[in-house]
Design a protein around this motif. Structure first.
Motif, short mmCIF file in Angstrom:
data_model
loop_
_atom_site.label_atom_id
_atom_site.label_comp_id
_atom_site.label_asym_id
_atom_site.label_seq_id
_atom_site.Cartn_x
_atom_site.Cartn_y
_atom_site.Cartn_z
N LEU A 20 0.83 -1.21 0.00
CA LEU A 20 0.00 0.00 0.00
C LEU A 20 0.86 1.26 0.00
O LEU A 20 0.54 2.24 -0.67
CB LEU A 20 -0.94 0.01 1.21
CG LEU A 20 -2.15 -0.91 1.14
CD1 LEU A 20 -2.91 -0.88 2.46
CD2 LEU A 20 -3.08 -0.52 -0.02
N ASP A 21 1.96 1.23 0.74
CA ASP A 21 2.86 2.38 0.76
C ASP A 21 3.47 2.62 -0.63
O ASP A 21 3.57 3.77 -1.08
CB ASP A 21 3.99 2.15 1.78
CG ASP A 21 3.52 2.26 3.22
OD1 ASP A 21 2.42 2.82 3.43
OD2 ASP A 21 4.23 1.79 4.11
N ILE A 22 3.85 1.54 -1.28
CA ILE A 22 4.42 1.66 -2.63
C ILE A 22 3.37 2.20 -3.59
O ILE A 22 3.63 3.12 -4.38
CB ILE A 22 4.93 0.29 -3.11
CG1 ILE A 22 6.17 -0.13 -2.30
CG2 ILE A 22 5.26 0.33 -4.62
CD1 ILE A 22 6.59 -1.56 -2.53
N ALA A 23 2.15 1.64 -3.51
CA ALA A 23 1.07 2.08 -4.39
C ALA A 23 0.73 3.54 -4.14
O ALA A 23 0.52 4.32 -5.09
CB ALA A 23 -0.16 1.20 -4.18
N ALA A 24 0.66 3.93 -2.88
CA ALA A 24 0.31 5.31 -2.54
C ALA A 24 1.32 6.29 -3.13
O ALA A 24 0.95 7.34 -3.67
CB ALA A 24 0.22 5.48 -1.03
N THR A 25 2.59 5.94 -3.04
CA THR A 25 3.63 6.81 -3.60
C THR A 25 3.47 6.95 -5.11
O THR A 25 3.55 8.06 -5.65
CB THR A 25 5.02 6.24 -3.28
OG1 THR A 25 5.20 6.20 -1.85
CG2 THR A 25 6.12 7.11 -3.88
N LEU A 26 3.21 5.85 -5.79
CA LEU A 26 3.03 5.90 -7.25
C LEU A 26 1.77 6.65 -7.63
O LEU A 26 1.77 7.46 -8.58
CB LEU A 26 3.00 4.47 -7.81
CG LEU A 26 4.31 3.69 -7.73
CD1 LEU A 26 4.11 2.27 -8.26
CD2 LEU A 26 5.40 4.38 -8.53
N PHE A 27 0.67 6.40 -6.92
CA PHE A 27 -0.58 7.10 -7.21
C PHE A 27 -0.39 8.61 -7.04
O PHE A 27 -0.91 9.41 -7.83
CB PHE A 27 -1.69 6.63 -6.28
CG PHE A 27 -2.14 5.21 -6.50
CD1 PHE A 27 -2.10 4.63 -7.76
CD2 PHE A 27 -2.62 4.45 -5.44
CE1 PHE A 27 -2.52 3.32 -7.97
CE2 PHE A 27 -3.06 3.15 -5.63
CZ PHE A 27 -3.00 2.58 -6.90
N ALA A 28 0.32 9.01 -5.99
CA ALA A 28 0.52 10.42 -5.72
C ALA A 28 1.41 11.08 -6.77
O ALA A 28 1.19 12.22 -7.16
CB ALA A 28 1.13 10.60 -4.33
N GLU A 29 2.40 10.34 -7.23
CA GLU A 29 3.36 10.89 -8.20
C GLU A 29 2.82 10.90 -9.62
O GLU A 29 3.03 11.86 -10.37
CB GLU A 29 4.67 10.10 -8.15
CG GLU A 29 5.46 10.28 -6.86
CD GLU A 29 6.69 9.40 -6.83
OE1 GLU A 29 6.83 8.53 -7.72
OE2 GLU A 29 7.51 9.58 -5.90
N ALA A 104 2.30 13.14 7.95
CA ALA A 104 2.29 11.70 8.22
C ALA A 104 1.74 10.87 7.06
O ALA A 104 2.14 9.73 6.87
CB ALA A 104 1.46 11.43 9.48
N SER A 105 0.81 11.45 6.30
CA SER A 105 0.14 10.71 5.21
C SER A 105 0.22 11.50 3.92
O SER A 105 -0.77 11.72 3.23
CB SER A 105 -1.32 10.44 5.58
OG SER A 105 -1.43 9.78 6.81
N HIS A 106 1.42 11.92 3.58
CA HIS A 106 1.62 12.84 2.46
C HIS A 106 1.03 12.31 1.15
O HIS A 106 0.32 13.02 0.43
CB HIS A 106 3.10 13.14 2.29
CG HIS A 106 3.41 14.32 1.42
ND1 HIS A 106 3.59 14.21 0.06
CD2 HIS A 106 3.53 15.63 1.71
CE1 HIS A 106 3.84 15.40 -0.46
NE2 HIS A 106 3.81 16.28 0.52
N SER A 107 1.32 11.07 0.84
CA SER A 107 0.83 10.50 -0.43
C SER A 107 -0.68 10.39 -0.43
O SER A 107 -1.34 10.69 -1.44
CB SER A 107 1.46 9.12 -0.66
OG SER A 107 2.84 9.22 -0.90
N ALA A 108 -1.28 9.97 0.69
CA ALA A 108 -2.73 9.84 0.76
C ALA A 108 -3.41 11.20 0.58
O ALA A 108 -4.44 11.31 -0.09
CB ALA A 108 -3.14 9.23 2.10
N VAL A 109 -2.84 12.24 1.19
CA VAL A 109 -3.40 13.58 1.02
C VAL A 109 -3.31 14.03 -0.43
O VAL A 109 -4.26 14.58 -0.99
CB VAL A 109 -2.68 14.60 1.93
CG1 VAL A 109 -3.18 16.02 1.66
CG2 VAL A 109 -2.89 14.25 3.40
N ALA A 110 -2.18 13.77 -1.07
CA ALA A 110 -2.01 14.14 -2.48
C ALA A 110 -3.00 13.41 -3.36
O ALA A 110 -3.60 14.00 -4.27
CB ALA A 110 -0.58 13.85 -2.92
#
Length: 204
Positions: A20-29, A104-110
């Motif tokens: 999920l962390d990996i996916a969140a980073t990719l989704f955000a970017e 704390a949840s930078h990618s989720a916020v993005a």
């Protein structure tokens, strides 16, 4: 005597969190549409098919990322509003908690900021509209209470003040970087100082 097999539940949970962390980073970017299941699997060093052992779809991953972030955020919001603080202290706590969420949840916020308008059209994400309504009611309620008790100026347009606070606080996800030279505590304090006390020197 042969020992029973080890319970690997915690291992699976840890792997899900990692994915999920990996996916969140990719989704955000890259954005949700531009990110494929294969992209996530490649970044995780696994085959695409292996990802489906943990999640049945890309949408499931997005859902889990956003639900985790929003459940935590709104739990804190509700506690703050129910704590009995005065209006100014309540607003300060809401703003500070928002900035802490960006940290704390930078990618989720993005993801939320970029995708919410598209996601709400999907029935699976109907809760986003419900939380948007609750967010508005919570914050406007604090502003109205502050005007009533004299904490905030009586001539402010509460609706405009709410929109300003909402938009200027959360847009920080575009430029704030966790772990950078400027801490989230500094950003929150400066933001609150400008919003509540203004830019002009009190001596002028």
């Amino acid at each position: 005597m042969t020992p029973p097999p080890a319970d690997d539940t915690s291992g699976k949970s840890g792997r899900r969190t990692e994915l999920l962390d990996i996916a969140a980073t990719l989704f955000a970017e890259r954005g949700l549409r531009a990110t494929t299941v294969r992209d996530i699997a490649d970044a995780a060093g696994i085959l695409s098919g292996s990802l489906y052992h943990h999640f049945d779809s890309k949408e499931s991953m997005v859902d889990e990322i956003l639900r985790g972030f929003l459940d935590d955020l709104f739990g804190k919001y509700r506690e703050i509003v129910a704590s009995g603080l005065d209006s100014r202290a309540t607003l300060e706590a809401l703003v500070t908690t928002s900035y802490e969420a960006i940290d704390a949840s930078h990618s989720a916020v993005a993801i939320y900021q970029d995708e919410v308008k598209h996601l709400v059209a999907n029935e699976r994400f109907a809760y986003l509209s419900e939380l948007n309504t609750e967010f508005r009611e919570l914050w406007i309620g604090v502003l109205e209470a502050g005007v009533k008790d004299g904490s905030f100026r009586s001539d402010i347009d509460v609706e405009l003040a709410f929109r300003f606070l909402r938009d200027t606080a959360w847009v920080a996800v575009r430029w704030y970087r966790p772990g950078g030279s400027v801490t989230v505590d500094t950003v929150a304090k400066q933001y609150l100082s400008i919003v509540l006390d203004g830019l002009a020197s009190p001596h002028n």
